[in-house]
Design a protein around this motif. Sequence first.
Motif, mmCIF file in Angstrom:
data_model
loop_
_atom_site.group_PDB
_atom_site.id
_atom_site.type_symbol
_atom_site.label_atom_id
_atom_site.label_comp_id
_atom_site.label_asym_id
_atom_site.label_seq_id
_atom_site.Cartn_x
_atom_site.Cartn_y
_atom_site.Cartn_z
ATOM 1 N N ASP A 35 -3.542 9.443 -4.694
ATOM 2 C CA ASP A 35 -2.320 8.680 -4.945
ATOM 3 C C ASP A 35 -1.989 7.713 -3.800
ATOM 4 N N ILE A 36 -2.594 7.932 -2.646
ATOM 5 C CA ILE A 36 -2.305 7.132 -1.456
ATOM 6 C C ILE A 36 -3.465 6.187 -1.207
ATOM 7 N N ILE A 37 -3.136 4.913 -1.036
ATOM 8 C CA ILE A 37 -4.170 3.888 -0.912
ATOM 9 C C ILE A 37 -3.769 2.893 0.180
ATOM 10 N N PRO A 38 -4.719 2.410 0.975
ATOM 11 C CA PRO A 38 -4.388 1.384 1.970
ATOM 12 C C PRO A 38 -3.813 0.136 1.288
ATOM 13 N N PHE A 39 -2.906 -0.537 1.967
ATOM 14 C CA PHE A 39 -2.228 -1.692 1.386
ATOM 15 C C PHE A 39 -3.214 -2.768 0.927
ATOM 16 N N ALA A 40 -4.242 -3.054 1.709
ATOM 17 C CA ALA A 40 -5.221 -4.092 1.337
ATOM 18 C C ALA A 40 -5.910 -3.748 0.019
ATOM 19 N N ASP A 41 -6.264 -2.487 -0.159
ATOM 20 C CA ASP A 41 -6.898 -2.049 -1.407
ATOM 21 C C ASP A 41 -5.915 -2.133 -2.566
ATOM 22 N N PHE A 42 -4.657 -1.790 -2.294
ATOM 23 C CA PHE A 42 -3.629 -1.865 -3.332
ATOM 24 C C PHE A 42 -3.422 -3.313 -3.780
ATOM 25 N N CYS A 43 -3.470 -4.244 -2.834
ATOM 26 C CA CYS A 43 -3.335 -5.672 -3.183
ATOM 27 C C CYS A 43 -4.428 -6.095 -4.156
ATOM 28 N N GLY A 66 9.716 6.183 -0.162
ATOM 29 C CA GLY A 66 8.424 6.828 0.065
ATOM 30 C C GLY A 66 7.282 6.114 -0.629
ATOM 31 N N ALA A 67 7.557 4.921 -1.179
ATOM 32 C CA ALA A 67 6.516 4.152 -1.856
ATOM 33 C C ALA A 67 5.526 3.561 -0.864
ATOM 34 N N VAL A 68 5.998 3.345 0.368
ATOM 35 C CA VAL A 68 5.146 2.820 1.434
ATOM 36 C C VAL A 68 5.257 3.752 2.635
ATOM 37 N N VAL A 69 4.121 4.015 3.240
ATOM 38 C CA VAL A 69 4.065 4.867 4.427
ATOM 39 C C VAL A 69 3.480 4.050 5.564
ATOM 40 N N GLU A 70 4.155 4.089 6.713
ATOM 41 C CA GLU A 70 3.645 3.437 7.926
ATOM 42 C C GLU A 70 3.043 4.504 8.819
ATOM 43 N N LYS A 71 1.887 4.223 9.374
ATOM 44 C CA LYS A 71 1.258 5.147 10.315
ATOM 45 C C LYS A 71 0.679 4.334 11.462
ATOM 46 N N LYS A 94 1.488 -2.993 15.397
ATOM 47 C CA LYS A 94 1.496 -3.031 13.934
ATOM 48 C C LYS A 94 1.044 -1.687 13.368
ATOM 49 N N PRO A 95 1.824 -1.155 12.423
ATOM 50 C CA PRO A 95 1.393 0.097 11.797
ATOM 51 C C PRO A 95 0.390 -0.168 10.679
ATOM 52 N N MET A 96 -0.402 0.846 10.373
ATOM 53 C CA MET A 96 -1.225 0.787 9.175
ATOM 54 C C MET A 96 -0.278 1.056 8.010
ATOM 55 N N LEU A 97 -0.475 0.359 6.896
ATOM 56 C CA LEU A 97 0.392 0.518 5.735
ATOM 57 C C LEU A 97 -0.380 1.144 4.585
ATOM 58 N N PHE A 98 0.237 2.132 3.979
ATOM 59 C CA PHE A 98 -0.335 2.806 2.828
ATOM 60 C C PHE A 98 0.671 2.771 1.688
ATOM 61 N N VAL A 99 0.172 2.652 0.469
ATOM 62 C CA VAL A 99 1.018 2.646 -0.722
ATOM 63 C C VAL A 99 0.808 3.962 -1.462
ATOM 64 N N VAL A 100 1.906 4.596 -1.845
ATOM 65 C CA VAL A 100 1.861 5.807 -2.657
ATOM 66 C C VAL A 100 2.100 5.350 -4.095
ATOM 67 N N ARG A 101 1.034 5.303 -4.875
ATOM 68 C CA ARG A 101 1.083 4.695 -6.212
ATOM 69 C C ARG A 101 2.233 5.186 -7.097
ATOM 70 N N PRO A 102 2.389 6.501 -7.314
ATOM 71 C CA PRO A 102 3.451 6.941 -8.233
ATOM 72 C C PRO A 102 4.846 6.526 -7.755
ATOM 73 N N ARG A 103 5.061 6.573 -6.460
ATOM 74 C CA ARG A 103 6.373 6.199 -5.930
ATOM 75 C C ARG A 103 6.580 4.690 -5.976
ATOM 76 N N PHE A 104 5.513 3.927 -5.809
ATOM 77 C CA PHE A 104 5.631 2.468 -5.902
ATOM 78 C C PHE A 104 6.005 2.072 -7.327
ATOM 79 N N VAL A 105 5.386 2.699 -8.311
ATOM 80 C CA VAL A 105 5.719 2.419 -9.708
ATOM 81 C C VAL A 105 7.183 2.774 -9.963
ATOM 82 N N GLY A 106 7.643 3.897 -9.410
ATOM 83 C CA GLY A 106 9.046 4.281 -9.545
ATOM 84 C C GLY A 106 9.969 3.259 -8.916
#
Length: 89
Positions: free
Chosen positions: A16-24, A54-59, A67-79
């Motif tokens: 469910d968690i994907i790097p932002f670049a891949d999500f784009c 919680g749709a986006v997570v910074e790490k 700059k943090p790495m950005l991850f997208v949590v798909r189900p929460r992003f859709v919500g």
Amino acid sequence: MTAPSPQASNVLDLSDIIPFADFCREAEKKKLATRAQLQWWMRYRDQNGLLASGAVVEKRVNPTAKKPMLFVVRPRFVGWLTNPPPAAA
């Protein structure tokens, strides 16, 4: 037979968690949004509710990284996309 508990439906899987670049790339392929739109939403993630929901997570790689790495949590992003907070509308 019992109904699934609300907590059971909120369980996330690593897929469910994907790097932002891949999500784009995925979002553009499915014509969900353009890269520019996604970058705009990401730029204002503090204000538009993406982080709070919680749709986006910074790490950060380390605490001093700029700059943090950005991850997208798909189900929460859709919500978030289907029910944006009032401030983002």
